[in-house]
Scaffold this motif. Sequence first.
Motif, PDB file in Angstrom:
ATOM      1  N   VAL A  30       1.914  -9.956  -6.586  1.00  0.00           N
ATOM      2  CA  VAL A  30       2.623  -9.244  -5.855  1.00  0.00           C
ATOM      3  C   VAL A  30       0.586  -7.554  -5.328  1.00  0.00           C
ATOM      4  CG1 VAL A  30       2.958  -6.224  -5.679  1.00  0.00           C
ATOM      5  CG2 VAL A  30       4.447  -8.830  -6.840  1.00  0.00           C
ATOM      6  N   LEU A  31      -0.452  -7.688  -6.790  1.00  0.00           N
ATOM      7  CA  LEU A  31      -1.426  -6.959  -6.729  1.00  0.00           C
ATOM      8  C   LEU A  31      -2.069  -7.476  -5.361  1.00  0.00           C
ATOM      9  CD1 LEU A  31      -1.326  -5.711 -10.603  1.00  0.00           C
ATOM     10  CD2 LEU A  31      -0.898  -4.580  -8.986  1.00  0.00           C
ATOM     11  N   THR A  32      -2.207  -8.481  -6.235  1.00  0.00           N
ATOM     12  CA  THR A  32      -3.458  -8.807  -4.860  1.00  0.00           C
ATOM     13  C   THR A  32      -2.721 -10.524  -3.643  1.00  0.00           C
ATOM     14  OG1 THR A  32      -3.596 -11.312  -6.488  1.00  0.00           O
ATOM     15  CG2 THR A  32      -5.135  -9.909  -7.055  1.00  0.00           C
ATOM     16  N   SER A  33      -1.634  -9.853  -3.791  1.00  0.00           N
ATOM     17  CA  SER A  33      -1.563 -10.995  -2.001  1.00  0.00           C
ATOM     18  C   SER A  33      -1.804 -10.269  -1.302  1.00  0.00           C
ATOM     19  CB  SER A  33       0.044 -10.936  -2.288  1.00  0.00           C
ATOM     20  OG  SER A  33       0.301  -9.993  -1.210  1.00  0.00           O
ATOM     21  N   ARG A  34      -2.238 -11.127   0.162  1.00  0.00           N
ATOM     22  CA  ARG A  34      -2.986 -10.235   1.345  1.00  0.00           C
ATOM     23  C   ARG A  34      -1.959  -9.115   1.920  1.00  0.00           C
ATOM     24  NH1 ARG A  34      -3.516 -15.561   4.563  1.00  0.00           N
ATOM     25  NH2 ARG A  34      -3.373 -16.954   3.119  1.00  0.00           N
ATOM     26  N   LYS A  35      -0.948  -9.358   1.817  1.00  0.00           N
ATOM     27  CA  LYS A  35      -0.201  -8.525   2.158  1.00  0.00           C
ATOM     28  C   LYS A  35       0.389  -7.046   1.586  1.00  0.00           C
ATOM     29  CE  LYS A  35       3.295 -11.470   4.428  1.00  0.00           C
ATOM     30  NZ  LYS A  35       3.329 -12.658   4.132  1.00  0.00           N
ATOM     31  N   THR A  36       0.563  -7.630   0.451  1.00  0.00           N
ATOM     32  CA  THR A  36       1.121  -5.477  -0.208  1.00  0.00           C
ATOM     33  C   THR A  36      -0.818  -5.446  -0.952  1.00  0.00           C
ATOM     34  OG1 THR A  36       1.182  -6.911  -2.474  1.00  0.00           O
ATOM     35  CG2 THR A  36       3.127  -6.054  -0.461  1.00  0.00           C
ATOM     36  N   GLY A  37      -1.486  -6.153  -1.644  1.00  0.00           N
ATOM     37  CA  GLY A  37      -2.774  -5.824  -2.361  1.00  0.00           C
ATOM     38  C   GLY A  37      -3.778  -4.690  -1.229  1.00  0.00           C
ATOM     39  N   PRO A  38      -3.824  -5.126  -0.530  1.00  0.00           N
ATOM     40  CA  PRO A  38      -4.682  -3.606   0.047  1.00  0.00           C
ATOM     41  C   PRO A  38      -4.082  -2.780   0.196  1.00  0.00           C
ATOM     42  CG  PRO A  38      -4.302  -5.826   2.180  1.00  0.00           C
ATOM     43  CD  PRO A  38      -3.821  -6.028   0.091  1.00  0.00           C
ATOM     44  N   PHE A  39      -2.808  -2.343   0.926  1.00  0.00           N
ATOM     45  CA  PHE A  39      -2.103  -0.924   0.212  1.00  0.00           C
ATOM     46  C   PHE A  39      -2.066  -0.197  -0.576  1.00  0.00           C
ATOM     47  CE2 PHE A  39      -0.120  -3.231   4.641  1.00  0.00           C
ATOM     48  CZ  PHE A  39      -0.628  -2.777   5.215  1.00  0.00           C
ATOM     49  N   ILE A  40      -1.615  -1.181  -1.241  1.00  0.00           N
ATOM     50  CA  ILE A  40      -2.369  -0.811  -2.743  1.00  0.00           C
ATOM     51  C   ILE A  40      -3.461  -0.294  -3.663  1.00  0.00           C
ATOM     52  CG2 ILE A  40      -1.420  -1.421  -5.778  1.00  0.00           C
ATOM     53  CD1 ILE A  40       0.569  -3.595  -4.624  1.00  0.00           C
ATOM     54  N   LEU A  41      -4.654  -0.808  -3.136  1.00  0.00           N
ATOM     55  CA  LEU A  41      -5.858   0.139  -3.226  1.00  0.00           C
ATOM     56  C   LEU A  41      -5.803   0.957  -2.609  1.00  0.00           C
ATOM     57  CD1 LEU A  41      -8.448  -0.931  -4.764  1.00  0.00           C
ATOM     58  CD2 LEU A  41      -9.155  -2.059  -2.327  1.00  0.00           C
ATOM     59  N   VAL A  42      -5.486   1.158  -1.733  1.00  0.00           N
ATOM     60  CA  VAL A  42      -6.027   2.157  -0.619  1.00  0.00           C
ATOM     61  C   VAL A  42      -5.034   3.265  -1.812  1.00  0.00           C
ATOM     62  CG1 VAL A  42      -5.884   3.553   1.891  1.00  0.00           C
ATOM     63  CG2 VAL A  42      -6.576   0.904   1.121  1.00  0.00           C
ATOM     64  N   GLY A  43      -3.468   3.020  -1.909  1.00  0.00           N
ATOM     65  CA  GLY A  43      -2.967   4.036  -2.624  1.00  0.00           C
ATOM     66  C   GLY A  43      -3.641   4.111  -3.862  1.00  0.00           C
TER      67      GLY A  43
END
Lengths: 616, 209
Positions: free
Chosen positions: A257-270
């Motif tokens: 989940v943390l590194t997937s291309r779909k959710t990863g960037p949103f989690i990072l910004v969040g």
Amino acid sequence: MKLGLIGNPNVGKSLIFHQLTGLGVEVSNYPGTTVDLFSGRLCYQNEKLELVDLPGVYSLTGKSPEEVIVRNFLLCGDVAALIMVLDATHLERNLYLLLQVAEYEKPLIVVLNMMDEAAKQGKVIDTGKLSSILGVEVIPVIATQGKNIEAIIPGAISRARIPALQIPYDTHIEAAIRSLSAVHGISRWKAIQALLGLEEDPGLRESVTALACELEEMHHMSVPQIIAGNRHHCARAIAERVIREREPPRPDSLDAVLTSRKTGPFILVGVLLGILLSVFFIGSFLEEILVGLFDAFVILPFNSLDLAPLVHQLGLAFLLALQAGLGIAFPFIFTFYVFISILEDTGYLTRAAFLADQAMHRLGMHGQGIIPLILGFGCNVPAIMGIRLLRTRRERVIASFLVTMVPCSARTVIIAGIVAAFIGIGAALSVYAITLGLVVMTGLVLSRITPGERYGMILELTPLRVPQPGNVLAKSWYRIREFLFIAFPLLIAASLVLGFLQYAGFFDLLAESTGPLSEAFLGLPGYATTALLFGILRKEMALETLVILAGTTDLPSVLTAGQLYIFAIISVLFIPCISTIGVLVRVVGARITFLVSLYTLILGVCIGALINILIK
Amino acid sequence: MKTSSREDILEAICLLFKKNKKETTIGEVTDQLALSREEVSEKIGQLEQNGDLEVHDGETISLTPQGKEVGDRTMKKHEVLECFLSDVLGMDRRSASREACILEHGISDAATERLEGFMSRPRRRGWRTHRGPRHFSSLLDFPEGTKVTIVSVRCPLGCEHLADLGIFPGEDISIVRVLNHKAIVVRVKGCDIALSPEIASCILAEKRG
């Protein structure tokens, strides 16, 4: 007696080091480099010991500053014993380093850490067998629980042995080793070093070049690759003999989940926004309490003393500097570092670097470059120190520009104290937006014009772990030491100079001379420009000086909202504070430091002037 | 009779046999060598006396073991030389073949063997061999979850650092994650390593299993 702790990165070496040495730790710069070396003293059975925590490395053959330091440490004669820390969950890769260390023929013991995690992964390691294969003592420990740590020092002092193990190299490499030893009369170890290109002797180098051509032709890979391959195979063979795996390792679903291309960037910004906002609010809250206490118990009693005017002025300047420094250091910077240390210890920071790789490429760096940029939000000084982990000078130069523009805690104080307090939270956020926009634009331009080679990211994603509170606090403390010991003394010295200048009436002179120019271009009164100049000494001092010079804390009564906004944005953008300049000189040299200062000065003034025109 | 013309005729017979998979005739040899019928018949007669071949019904030729050995060896030398001249030295096929026809009679067996060994190795630049070009994909070309074996690592910088992490030719790795711009995570020896696209593009691999 000198002991060295050696191992791969992220094997819990630092944790073991802190548990063995406690608080009496010295941080020193290794001569000629900028890599920190931790050393601590301890006493065992009336014998004084010095324990050195060497930087974590994957290998001893590279040319990175860390590897050079470890190599030199092993070569210098006064090491009594080495404590080799291995990660039981990644035994094979760790054995690769051990095999190289073994070739240096120093007495050592092996500390097998993270036995609990290995057990959780279903790995059973036969430590007795490992010990007999390596010919040295193996101590299984669980550093996070402090288990068996007490056995390390006695083991290292009394039972460290030179490993009885020789890596079987490929027949061609062995032949090359034999011919080098015969022709040049050198030891097997020195011949291997020579084949890896680590020996300086010109005659030896010539022979190696001739041999290397033939070897590379036969194997279709370079000599260091062949040797690395042989060592890996030897490490694998040992690992296979000592590990019994009960079940195959499961893939980590959280990681997916943390590194997937779909959710990863949103989690990072969040995560990043969450941290910045939390630090903003927690910091403001704590700072108010701390400053209030300091006012009531230190400043007020001091003011009531009957002192000579000069002494009073200097004393007050000193106390105000102390107040401001502590007001930033603990509420803002320390809180920030706690968050960062948590990110680091959970292993998320490396994933952030991976996810940010694309964005950072646009700015002329690669994924790892995001770490100093994030650190910059706390204090630019440690962030600039963090630039050293970037590999090429090109990246360090770009990072030094960008990091100095990142709004640090002191600038957060200005934004909070002027813009958020007197204009509104929206305006405060717009200052952030403008600054970060300029950071991005500067990066885009610099990535095109900065000369030098590019280098991609090669980064191990550290396993996801639950952070240990003690370790997080220790790390935050070591990070803030850089602020306390580098930035803080400069800050106090600068305040004393400021206090003296104020006493000597220099302020009025400066305000008169810069007044007309400042009025015309920036729409600011002369004293505001003076305040800005003192912001170079300490960023948040711009705000304090402004209050002093304006003669009131109610700034809107003397300055318009537009003027306050311009004042804030210029002080955020222009020239890094004197402490940052000091560190920049150490890390990237005087020329780049000058360019950074000049660029930010011009940028700050231009943006200020631009906003002034827009407002009119 | 000269050695070179003996070798030429025996080579031609071997070639024809290889091509047609049946006994060769004098007529076919005449066409192959572009000589007159009389010349060929005369030389074949000499070879028959020499014990290199037998002629049945005045037309069909079969080689004795001795003749077959000479013919095969000469044919092999021709192939190796022609390949060297064209593939390595860059001559065109036709002149390479003509040149090989002359050289094949002078070159020793040992030299031919060495030349062949040299040619069977991949050349330093690129992967061309006389067996035809081979193509490997870089790590960028595989989707998430592929298991691959590394074939070669050709990084201008930081090659040894990759080898230290276990990324070297012959190692089995798997591709764990691929981002949009092709930054990837590979699992090597139980550890996850993140690589920028420019690094991943230098690592050639082939799919496993």
